[in-house]
Design an enzyme around this catalytic site. Structure first.
Site, PDB file in Angstrom:
ATOM      1  N   GLN A 109      -9.497   1.212  -9.938  1.00 38.31           N
ATOM      2  CA  GLN A 109     -10.816   1.123  -9.313  1.00 38.31           C
ATOM      3  C   GLN A 109     -11.923   1.546 -10.281  1.00 38.31           C
ATOM      4  O   GLN A 109     -11.908   2.669 -10.791  1.00 38.31           O
ATOM      5  CB  GLN A 109     -10.815   2.036  -8.079  1.00 38.31           C
ATOM      6  N   ASP A 118      -1.180  -1.677  -4.382  1.00 38.08           N
ATOM      7  CA  ASP A 118      -2.600  -1.413  -4.133  1.00 38.08           C
ATOM      8  C   ASP A 118      -2.908   0.039  -4.480  1.00 38.08           C
ATOM      9  O   ASP A 118      -2.004   0.884  -4.493  1.00 38.08           O
ATOM     10  CB  ASP A 118      -2.925  -1.642  -2.645  1.00 38.08           C
ATOM     11  N   MET A 119      -4.178   0.318  -4.731  1.00 41.04           N
ATOM     12  CA  MET A 119      -4.559   1.711  -4.996  1.00 41.04           C
ATOM     13  C   MET A 119      -5.380   2.237  -3.820  1.00 41.04           C
ATOM     14  O   MET A 119      -6.326   1.587  -3.389  1.00 41.04           O
ATOM     15  CB  MET A 119      -5.368   1.790  -6.293  1.00 41.04           C
ATOM     16  N   ARG A 150     -12.815  -4.320   9.916  1.00 39.48           N
ATOM     17  CA  ARG A 150     -13.421  -3.882   8.655  1.00 39.48           C
ATOM     18  C   ARG A 150     -14.111  -5.048   7.944  1.00 39.48           C
ATOM     19  O   ARG A 150     -15.213  -4.928   7.446  1.00 39.48           O
ATOM     20  CB  ARG A 150     -12.317  -3.308   7.752  1.00 39.48           C
ATOM     21  N   ARG A 151     -13.458  -6.217   7.913  1.00 36.38           N
ATOM     22  CA  ARG A 151     -14.034  -7.402   7.258  1.00 36.38           C
ATOM     23  C   ARG A 151     -15.330  -7.807   7.963  1.00 36.38           C
ATOM     24  O   ARG A 151     -16.312  -8.159   7.332  1.00 36.38           O
ATOM     25  CB  ARG A 151     -13.062  -8.591   7.295  1.00 36.38           C
ATOM     26  N   VAL A 210     -10.571  -3.637  -9.594  1.00 31.51           N
ATOM     27  CA  VAL A 210     -11.493  -3.823  -8.458  1.00 31.51           C
ATOM     28  C   VAL A 210     -12.619  -2.796  -8.586  1.00 31.51           C
ATOM     29  O   VAL A 210     -12.540  -1.869  -9.390  1.00 31.51           O
ATOM     30  CB  VAL A 210     -10.782  -3.640  -7.086  1.00 31.51           C
ATOM     31  N   LYS A 211     -13.647  -2.965  -7.749  1.00 29.21           N
ATOM     32  CA  LYS A 211     -14.754  -1.997  -7.809  1.00 29.21           C
ATOM     33  C   LYS A 211     -14.371  -0.700  -7.095  1.00 29.21           C
ATOM     34  O   LYS A 211     -14.839   0.372  -7.457  1.00 29.21           O
ATOM     35  CB  LYS A 211     -16.009  -2.604  -7.186  1.00 29.21           C
ATOM     36  N   ARG A 238      -4.800  -5.084 -11.876  1.00 23.24           N
ATOM     37  CA  ARG A 238      -5.924  -5.680 -11.136  1.00 23.24           C
ATOM     38  C   ARG A 238      -7.104  -4.697 -11.163  1.00 23.24           C
ATOM     39  O   ARG A 238      -6.953  -3.548 -10.759  1.00 23.24           O
ATOM     40  CB  ARG A 238      -5.502  -5.899  -9.682  1.00 23.24           C
ATOM     41  N   ALA A 285     -12.713   0.559  -2.970  1.00 27.29           N
ATOM     42  CA  ALA A 285     -13.071   0.414  -1.567  1.00 27.29           C
ATOM     43  C   ALA A 285     -13.176   1.756  -0.835  1.00 27.29           C
ATOM     44  O   ALA A 285     -13.557   1.792   0.329  1.00 27.29           O
ATOM     45  CB  ALA A 285     -12.033  -0.460  -0.874  1.00 27.29           C
ATOM     46  N   LYS A 308       0.841  -1.204   0.000  1.00 26.79           N
ATOM     47  CA  LYS A 308       0.000   0.000   0.000  1.00 26.79           C
ATOM     48  C   LYS A 308       0.878   1.257   0.000  1.00 26.79           C
ATOM     49  O   LYS A 308       1.762   1.391   0.851  1.00 26.79           O
ATOM     50  CB  LYS A 308      -0.879   0.025   1.250  1.00 26.79           C
TER      51      LYS A 308
HETATM   52  P1  FAD Z   1     -19.313  -6.701  -4.055  1.00 21.01           P
HETATM   53  O1  FAD Z   1     -19.830  -5.758  -5.094  1.00 21.01           O
HETATM   54  O2  FAD Z   1     -19.007  -6.161  -2.691  1.00 21.01           O
HETATM   55  O3  FAD Z   1     -20.325  -7.884  -3.910  1.00 21.01           O
HETATM   56  C1  FAD Z   1     -20.843  -8.529  -5.070  1.00 21.01           C
HETATM   57  C2  FAD Z   1     -21.142  -9.983  -4.755  1.00 21.01           C
HETATM   58  O4  FAD Z   1     -19.929 -10.695  -4.445  1.00 21.01           O
HETATM   59  C3  FAD Z   1     -22.015 -10.194  -3.552  1.00 21.01           C
HETATM   60  O5  FAD Z   1     -23.390 -10.021  -3.866  1.00 21.01           O
HETATM   61  C4  FAD Z   1     -21.651 -11.624  -3.168  1.00 21.01           C
HETATM   62  O6  FAD Z   1     -22.296 -12.534  -4.037  1.00 21.01           O
HETATM   63  C5  FAD Z   1     -20.174 -11.679  -3.430  1.00 21.01           C
HETATM   64  N1  FAD Z   1     -19.407 -11.287  -2.207  1.00 21.01           N
HETATM   65  C6  FAD Z   1     -18.771 -10.120  -1.995  1.00 21.01           C
HETATM   66  N2  FAD Z   1     -18.197 -10.113  -0.772  1.00 21.01           N
HETATM   67  C7  FAD Z   1     -18.492 -11.290  -0.196  1.00 21.01           C
HETATM   68  C8  FAD Z   1     -18.229 -11.869   1.085  1.00 21.01           C
HETATM   69  N3  FAD Z   1     -17.525 -11.219   2.023  1.00 21.01           N
HETATM   70  N4  FAD Z   1     -18.688 -13.097   1.330  1.00 21.01           N
HETATM   71  C9  FAD Z   1     -19.424 -13.773   0.406  1.00 21.01           C
HETATM   72  N5  FAD Z   1     -19.722 -13.267  -0.813  1.00 21.01           N
HETATM   73  C10 FAD Z   1     -19.276 -12.045  -1.108  1.00 21.01           C
HETATM   74  N6  FAD Z   1      -9.981  -1.852  -3.327  1.00 21.01           N
HETATM   75  C11 FAD Z   1      -9.265  -0.716  -3.528  1.00 21.01           C
HETATM   76  O7  FAD Z   1      -9.835   0.386  -3.535  1.00 21.01           O
HETATM   77  N7  FAD Z   1      -7.907  -0.766  -3.719  1.00 21.01           N
HETATM   78  C12 FAD Z   1      -7.226  -1.943  -3.767  1.00 21.01           C
HETATM   79  O8  FAD Z   1      -6.004  -1.946  -3.949  1.00 21.01           O
HETATM   80  C13 FAD Z   1      -7.952  -3.145  -3.603  1.00 21.01           C
HETATM   81  N8  FAD Z   1      -7.349  -4.349  -3.671  1.00 21.01           N
HETATM   82  C14 FAD Z   1      -8.103  -5.490  -3.620  1.00 21.01           C
HETATM   83  C15 FAD Z   1      -7.482  -6.729  -3.816  1.00 21.01           C
HETATM   84  C16 FAD Z   1      -8.244  -7.877  -3.857  1.00 21.01           C
HETATM   85  C17 FAD Z   1      -7.568  -9.194  -4.097  1.00 21.01           C
HETATM   86  C18 FAD Z   1      -9.670  -7.813  -3.692  1.00 21.01           C
HETATM   87  C19 FAD Z   1     -10.522  -9.034  -3.746  1.00 21.01           C
HETATM   88  C20 FAD Z   1     -10.268  -6.605  -3.453  1.00 21.01           C
HETATM   89  C21 FAD Z   1      -9.510  -5.428  -3.409  1.00 21.01           C
HETATM   90  N9  FAD Z   1     -10.111  -4.188  -3.192  1.00 21.01           N
HETATM   91  C22 FAD Z   1      -9.374  -3.051  -3.361  1.00 21.01           C
HETATM   92  C23 FAD Z   1     -11.510  -4.096  -2.692  1.00 21.01           C
HETATM   93  C24 FAD Z   1     -12.517  -3.879  -3.813  1.00 21.01           C
HETATM   94  O9  FAD Z   1     -12.412  -2.560  -4.292  1.00 21.01           O
HETATM   95  C25 FAD Z   1     -13.959  -4.085  -3.318  1.00 21.01           C
HETATM   96  O10 FAD Z   1     -14.247  -3.145  -2.322  1.00 21.01           O
HETATM   97  C26 FAD Z   1     -14.244  -5.460  -2.752  1.00 21.01           C
HETATM   98  O11 FAD Z   1     -13.604  -6.468  -3.472  1.00 21.01           O
HETATM   99  C27 FAD Z   1     -15.768  -5.741  -2.805  1.00 21.01           C
HETATM  100  O12 FAD Z   1     -16.230  -5.794  -4.126  1.00 21.01           O
HETATM  101  P2  FAD Z   1     -16.548  -7.187  -4.857  1.00 21.01           P
HETATM  102  O13 FAD Z   1     -16.317  -6.989  -6.329  1.00 21.01           O
HETATM  103  O14 FAD Z   1     -15.722  -8.269  -4.260  1.00 21.01           O
HETATM  104  O15 FAD Z   1     -18.049  -7.523  -4.596  1.00 21.01           O
END
Ligand code: FAD
Length: 279
Positions: A137, A107-108, A260-261, A160-161, A158, A163, A73
């Site tokens: 993102q 990471d971003m 947070r998790r 991601v959506k 990578r 965070a 990070k």
């Molecule tokens: P969401 O849109 O949260 O959920 C969609 C669906 O996924 C849910 O309806 C469910 O079916 C499934 N799901 C999601 N979470 C769970 C759970 N806990 N248990 C069971 N099912 C679940 N963000 C950043 O801003 N910067 C980063 O550098 C960064 N690095 C990341 C690295 C990794 C490997 C991952 C996995 C995520 C990272 N993120 C990062 C976080 C990311 O931006 C999202 O906030 C996070 O992944 C939640 O989005 P999602 O696409 O997983 O699903």
């Protein structure tokens, strides 16, 4: 000591426990991305110490000969102190990692750090011929332009959506819009990226869309998910031949990450509660 309930999300407090976690992941066909849990350092002392810990981690990962890499990070290695401190520390980590042939993810964090992070990764991507990757993102409105820039840089990206709670001036705020943009960006990456696409999501809809795009374009891809989240799916995908990487944080600053998790999803809170009451 990390209590058993946090062990679901955190691979121990030491590099040794983190490496041994990756060894057990590897037995299930899943690779590991190790992240030392850290904090925002506004002076360089803490940032330098964590950068040194990453250098040492890289050597541990290489010595253990595991399928693993690291993810760093920017705030942990000094971006809040100054752009120069961040850059010096990242250079140091990447140099050590390249010597050991260990891949480095960056990471971003929030949008105020995007330019500095991308500038560093673009330089290092060229210098190391792709031994560095960066996260982008989908919620940020600038990301289509950033991906266009990254398409000509060696290294992986990578998607991601996102965070971080960003202002509407720079980010899409509705989940449905972010999901739609995620799909569009994923398609762009499969079409334009030669070094492969990393799908950083737990979302079954995005994972099956990635598979469709892979079949259509033939571009290699990997799925990245967090430790403790949909671990059965991680193992199942790996058994089907998908390249799966688990992002596994470790270190003594585990509490905030664990909290947070637990807060982000009802299932995680129930898991923690069950562990506490023993049912
Ligand atoms: P969401 O849109 O949260 O959920 C969609 C669906 O996924 C849910 O309806 C469910 O079916 C499934 N799901 C999601 N979470 C769970 C759970 N806990 N248990 C069971 N099912 C679940 N963000 C950043 O801003 N910067 C980063 O550098 C960064 N690095 C990341 C690295 C990794 C490997 C991952 C996995 C995520 C990272 N993120 C990062 C976080 C990311 O931006 C999202 O906030 C996070 O992944 C939640 O989005 P999602 O696409 O997983 O699903």
């Amino acid at each position: 000591m990390i209590p058993p309930i946090a062990n679901k999300f955190v691979a121990g407090e030491t590099a040794e426990s983190a490496v041994s976690h990756v060894e057990s992941l590897n037995r299930d066909g899943v690779s590991g991305i190790l992240n030392l849990l850290g904090e925002h350092y506004s002076d360089r002392r803490g940032a330098d110490a964590d950068a040194e810990a990453y250098v040492s981690l890289v050597r541990d990962v290489a010595a253990a000969d595991i399928d693993g890499c690291i993810s760093v990070k920017p705030s942990q290695i000094g971006i809040d102190a100054s752009d120069g401190v961040f850059r010096e520390n990242l250079d140091r980590i990447v140099e050590a990692a390249s010597e050991e042939d260990i891949f480095v993810w960056v990471d971003m964090e929030d949008h105020t750090t995007t330019d500095v992070t991308l500038d560093a990764v673009c330089d290092l991507g060229h210098e190391t011929d792709g031994n560095v990757g960066v996260c982008v993102q989908a919620n940020l409105k600038r990301t289509p332009d950033d991906l266009e820039r990254l398409a000509s840089v060696p290294g992986k990206v990578r998607l991601v959506k996102g965070a971080y709670n960003e202002p509407a001036s720079v980010a899409h705020k509705k989940k449905a819009t972010v999901d739609e943009v995620y799909r569009e960006l994923l398609e762009y990456m499969f079409a334009e990226f030669d070094d492969g696409v990393a799908v950083g999501s737990h979302d079954p809809a995005m994972l099956s869309y990635a598979r469709e795009l892979h079949d259509q374009y033939g571009t290699p891809y990997e799925v990245q998910m967090l430790m403790g989240v949909r671990e059965d799916a991680q193992r199942e995908l790996a058994a089907e031949g998908v390249d799966v990487w688990q992002y596994a944080p470790y270190g003594d600053k585990w509490f905030q990450y664990f909290y947070r998790r637990v807060r982000e999803r009802k299932e995680n809170a129930l898991f923690a509660l069950r562990a506490v009451v023993g049912v």
